[in-house]
Design a protein around this motif. Structure first.
Motif, short mmCIF file in Angstrom:
data_model
loop_
_atom_site.label_atom_id
_atom_site.label_comp_id
_atom_site.label_asym_id
_atom_site.label_seq_id
_atom_site.Cartn_x
_atom_site.Cartn_y
_atom_site.Cartn_z
N GLY A 12 -8.66 4.34 -12.05
CA GLY A 12 -7.80 5.23 -13.18
C GLY A 12 -7.92 6.60 -12.91
N LYS A 13 -6.96 7.27 -13.85
CA LYS A 13 -6.82 9.04 -13.69
C LYS A 13 -8.16 9.26 -14.01
CE LYS A 13 -2.10 8.73 -13.90
NZ LYS A 13 -0.61 8.92 -15.10
N GLU A 14 -8.47 10.42 -13.47
CA GLU A 14 -9.84 11.16 -13.58
C GLU A 14 -9.90 11.60 -15.10
OE1 GLU A 14 -12.31 15.14 -12.44
OE2 GLU A 14 -11.25 14.02 -10.91
N GLN A 15 -8.66 12.05 -15.77
CA GLN A 15 -8.82 12.65 -16.90
C GLN A 15 -8.87 11.50 -17.67
OE1 GLN A 15 -4.92 14.48 -18.25
NE2 GLN A 15 -5.94 15.35 -20.16
N GLY A 16 -8.23 10.16 -17.85
CA GLY A 16 -8.28 9.12 -18.68
C GLY A 16 -9.86 8.62 -18.60
N ASP A 17 -10.46 8.69 -17.45
CA ASP A 17 -11.67 8.22 -17.39
C ASP A 17 -12.78 9.00 -17.88
OD1 ASP A 17 -10.74 6.24 -15.57
OD2 ASP A 17 -11.68 7.20 -13.68
N SER A 18 -12.39 10.47 -17.98
CA SER A 18 -13.24 11.37 -18.61
C SER A 18 -13.23 11.35 -20.05
CB SER A 18 -12.89 12.98 -18.36
OG SER A 18 -13.53 13.76 -19.10
N LYS A 19 -12.13 10.91 -20.72
CA LYS A 19 -11.98 11.00 -22.13
C LYS A 19 -12.73 9.64 -22.48
CE LYS A 19 -7.53 13.13 -22.82
NZ LYS A 19 -6.19 13.00 -23.10
N LYS A 20 -12.61 8.65 -21.78
CA LYS A 20 -13.14 7.39 -22.08
C LYS A 20 -14.59 7.52 -22.08
CE LYS A 20 -12.68 2.47 -21.58
NZ LYS A 20 -11.76 1.45 -20.98
N GLY A 23 -15.49 9.15 -25.40
CA GLY A 23 -15.38 8.17 -26.64
C GLY A 23 -16.84 7.52 -26.52
N PHE A 24 -17.17 6.82 -25.62
CA PHE A 24 -18.63 6.40 -25.41
C PHE A 24 -19.53 7.36 -26.18
CE2 PHE A 24 -22.54 5.15 -23.46
CZ PHE A 24 -22.42 3.96 -23.49
N SER A 25 -19.63 8.50 -25.64
CA SER A 25 -20.75 9.39 -26.18
C SER A 25 -20.66 9.65 -27.87
CB SER A 25 -20.50 10.61 -25.50
OG SER A 25 -21.10 10.67 -24.18
N GLN A 26 -19.31 9.70 -28.24
CA GLN A 26 -19.07 9.86 -29.61
C GLN A 26 -19.38 8.62 -30.34
OE1 GLN A 26 -14.71 10.63 -29.86
NE2 GLN A 26 -15.26 12.56 -31.12
#
Length: 95
Positions: A12-20, A23-26
């Protein structure tokens, strides 16, 4: 060492991975259990709650292993990236 892994793993795209992984941390910070968040946000083994069992040195990706052994028991790592994707670890014990 016993730990749980969560967050996005895989392509997947790095930006999408980072956002996911964000979301996990949140979700964790909002009171969701690590296991439940791993089922919701992760791929692969983490879909079963993220339990990766016991492992010793030399058994995991070097970046993964370095973070796992540097994280204290009962603590959660910051999101980090390996060649396999983004990860967040909860260290549950060390032998």
């Amino acid at each position: 060492m016993s730990k749980k892994g969560g967050g996005k793993k895989g392509g997947g795209k790095e930006q999408g991975d980072s956002k996911k992984s964000g979301g996990f941390s949140q979700a964790i910070e909002s009171g969701k259990s690590f296991s439940d968040a791993a089922k919701e946000f992760s791929e692969d083994k983490a879909r079963q709650g993220g339990d990766l069992g016991w492992f010793g040195k030399g058994q995991m990706d070097p970046a993964f292993e370095s973070t796992a052994f540097a994280t204290q028991v009962g603590q959660r790592s910051e999101p980090f990236k390996t060649q396999h994707g983004w990860h967040i670890l909860l260290v549950e014990g060390k032998k």
